[in-house]
Write an enzyme that holds these catalytic residues in place. Structure first.
Site, mmCIF file in Angstrom:
data_model
loop_
_atom_site.group_PDB
_atom_site.id
_atom_site.type_symbol
_atom_site.label_atom_id
_atom_site.label_comp_id
_atom_site.label_asym_id
_atom_site.label_seq_id
_atom_site.Cartn_x
_atom_site.Cartn_y
_atom_site.Cartn_z
ATOM 1 N N LYS A 190 46.962 -41.728 81.189
ATOM 2 C CA LYS A 190 46.384 -43.065 81.016
ATOM 3 C C LYS A 190 45.769 -43.200 79.628
ATOM 4 O O LYS A 190 45.170 -42.251 79.109
ATOM 5 C CB LYS A 190 45.332 -43.305 82.103
ATOM 6 C CG LYS A 190 44.773 -44.731 82.150
ATOM 7 C CD LYS A 190 43.795 -44.884 83.309
ATOM 8 C CE LYS A 190 43.215 -46.293 83.390
ATOM 9 N NZ LYS A 190 42.268 -46.443 84.517
ATOM 10 N N SER A 250 42.863 -50.205 87.599
ATOM 11 C CA SER A 250 43.270 -50.374 86.219
ATOM 12 C C SER A 250 44.363 -49.415 85.765
ATOM 13 O O SER A 250 44.927 -49.581 84.683
ATOM 14 C CB SER A 250 42.034 -50.188 85.320
ATOM 15 O OG SER A 250 41.503 -48.872 85.449
ATOM 16 N N SER A 267 40.492 -47.551 90.788
ATOM 17 C CA SER A 267 41.553 -47.717 89.796
ATOM 18 C C SER A 267 42.680 -46.699 89.865
ATOM 19 O O SER A 267 43.688 -46.850 89.174
ATOM 20 C CB SER A 267 40.957 -47.708 88.384
ATOM 21 O OG SER A 267 40.227 -48.884 88.146
#
Length: 488
Positions: free
Chosen positions: A77, A152, A176
């Site tokens: 990420k 997210s 997330s």
């Protein structure tokens, strides 16, 4: 030939037997990324040159037969620092930022000869539940490209679900990892707070953030957690507890295990078909020998309100460092220092980030601190006590990961409250610092449904044990979207 259908253990056997090389596996992974990227948009950066260079070095010294992850590609990420590779947090503010150090989780992966293949898309500064607040692009759901992937960590989830990579890292502040795992039909774990070092993670909510793994199966998820979990002197919140092997209970039966099903997790706001899916899963656990009983978590209904006060307050503090002075974006229309600050932050942050900074600044301001931030901390304690009471009598908590399946692109991004409520079921876990996993549990309208298992602190092994047992009597984890070669 693509290798994305093979498990990590199968890939390891091929690498050890020299039927494939790390370079060949990396090249095939890069091809899988490129062939699917236009459809789903999982990546901000694909590190082709660096990945191939690392693979060649691994081939030169040889695959370590005792190291399961040697030569295995990993997506990371884009809020997790990678030395010399863009780490943007999906924000204009950091559009050109290249860290001079690796996050501890990334360093741990490199120590096991894993190959960082690229950086995945996300909501800006991890603030969002749909990966639509990214400055760069909107990622799409692997199962239906008109739906959101969740957020997210939407890029990390979609990269695994679409067959671009086998493993990825995300971060979870209020759901997330688990929410996008649910929306994309993969396995995503938020570890106990402090299990994985936050050093090198671009901070959102410091008392809530935790890095965790995505994988297609429970065992592979646990195998990746084995790599990234560590105590770390560079992170003051790092826990001293270190489990030797998170896969150790996988394969054991769950006879006698006591599982709690909170009535609040099946109440107002939960899609009736998701409720049916969870109740069917509860029956599966009972058939496996566990006891499932209804309990109450009475303060969980305040979780969303508490979370958005605490997380936004922490964000307003953490994001003060982005001012256009030392690194990242700087507005070019400023005439003095004050204008540099104001113009840089006005132009560099997106609307959702600015909304949370304003909310957090208000909550921390004189005259409102006691009414909001202090009160939120008190209610957080009540939420923690609710969990403690349940775990005094039960091994795990069972429930849906999300109240609905994936929603449409551009449907909630202009309705912040509706977007916030999508994390209704995951937020309490972060507030309490507990481990939680989302595993595939069925489909509604052709879209995956996630089942959430929550444990007491440091109970990841037990969570994996129960989740893996569920996999043995279901095939949801084996079903794949069309983009991965499935028939859905």
């Amino acid at each position: 030939m693509s290798f994305n259908h093979k498990t990590i253990e199968e890939l390891h056997d091929l690498l050890v037997a020299k039927e494939i090389s790390a370079t060949e596996l990396t090249q095939k992974t890069l091809e899988d990324i490129k062939s699917r990227e236009e459809a789903v948009g999982s990546f901000i950066t694909v590190s082709e040159e660096a990945a191939l260079k690392q693979a060649a070095a691994i081939d030169a010294k040889g695959i370590d037969a005792d190291n399961l992850m040697s030569g295995i590609p990993l997506a990371v990420k884009d809020n997790i620092s990678t030395k010399g590779t863009l780490t943007t947090a999906a924000s204009k503010m950091l559009y050109n930022y290249e860290p001079i150090f690796d996050a501890t989780s990334v360093a741990n992966a490199y120590a096991k000869d894993m190959i960082v293949i690229g950086k995945t898309n996300m909501d800006e500064f991890a603030m969002g539940g749909s990966t639509e607040t990214s400055y760069f692009k909107k990622t799409k759901n692997a199962w239906d490209h008109t739906k959101v992937p969740g957020g997210s960590s939407g890029g990390s989830a979609t990269a695994v679900a679409s067959g671009q990579v086998r493993l990825s890292l995300g971060s979870d502040t209020g759901g997330s990892i688990r929410q996008p795992a649910a929306f994309n039909g993969v396995v995503g774990l938020k570890p106990t707070y402090g299990t994985v070092s936050r050093y090198g993670l671009i901070a959102f909510g410091s008392s809530l953030d935790q890095i965790g793994p995505f994988a297609p199966t429970v065992k592979e998820n646990a195998q990746l957690l084995n790599v990234i979990a560590s105590s770390d002197v560079k992170d003051a919140t790092s826990a001293p507890v270190r489990i030797a092997d998170y896969t150790s209970k996988i394969g054991r039966d769950i006879k006698g295990m006591k599982i709690a099903l909170p009535k609040e997790y099946l109440g107002e706001g939960i899609d009736p078909e998701i409720k049916e899916t969870v109740l069917a899963a509860a029956k599966q656990f009972e058939a496996l020998g566990a006891t499932v009983e209804e309990v109450s978590l009475p303060h969980s209904k305040y979780g969303v309100a508490v979370y958005y006060i605490i997380a936004s307050s922490e964000a307003s503090s953490n994001l003060q460092r982005f001012d256009g002075i030392r690194y990242g974006f700087r507005a070019d229309d400023a005439k003095n220092l004050d204008e540099i600050y104001v113009n840089t932050r006005s132009q560099g942050f997106g609307d959702e980030v600015k909304r949370r900074i304003m909310l957090g600044t208000f909550s921390l301001s004189s005259g409102y601190y006691d009414a909001y931030f202090k009160k939120a901390g008190q209610v957080r304690t009540l939420i923690i006590e609710d969990f403690d009471k349940v775990f005094a009598d039960y091994d795990l908590i069972l429930g849906p990961t999300t109240p609905t399946v994936a929603f449409g692109l551009d449907t909630l991004n202009h309705d912040p409250v509706a977007m916030y409520l999508a994390d209704l079921l995951t937020i309490p876990v972060n507030l309490a610092g507990l481990p939680g996993i989302s595993i595939p549990a069925g489909f509604v309208d052709g879209l995956p449904v996630g089942l959430q298992l929550i444990g007491p602190k440091y109970a990841e092994e037990t969570i994996y044990q129960a989740a893996a047992a569920f996999e043995t009597v279901t095939d949801y984890h084996k079903q794949q979207p069309i983009i991965f070669g499935g028939d859905k």
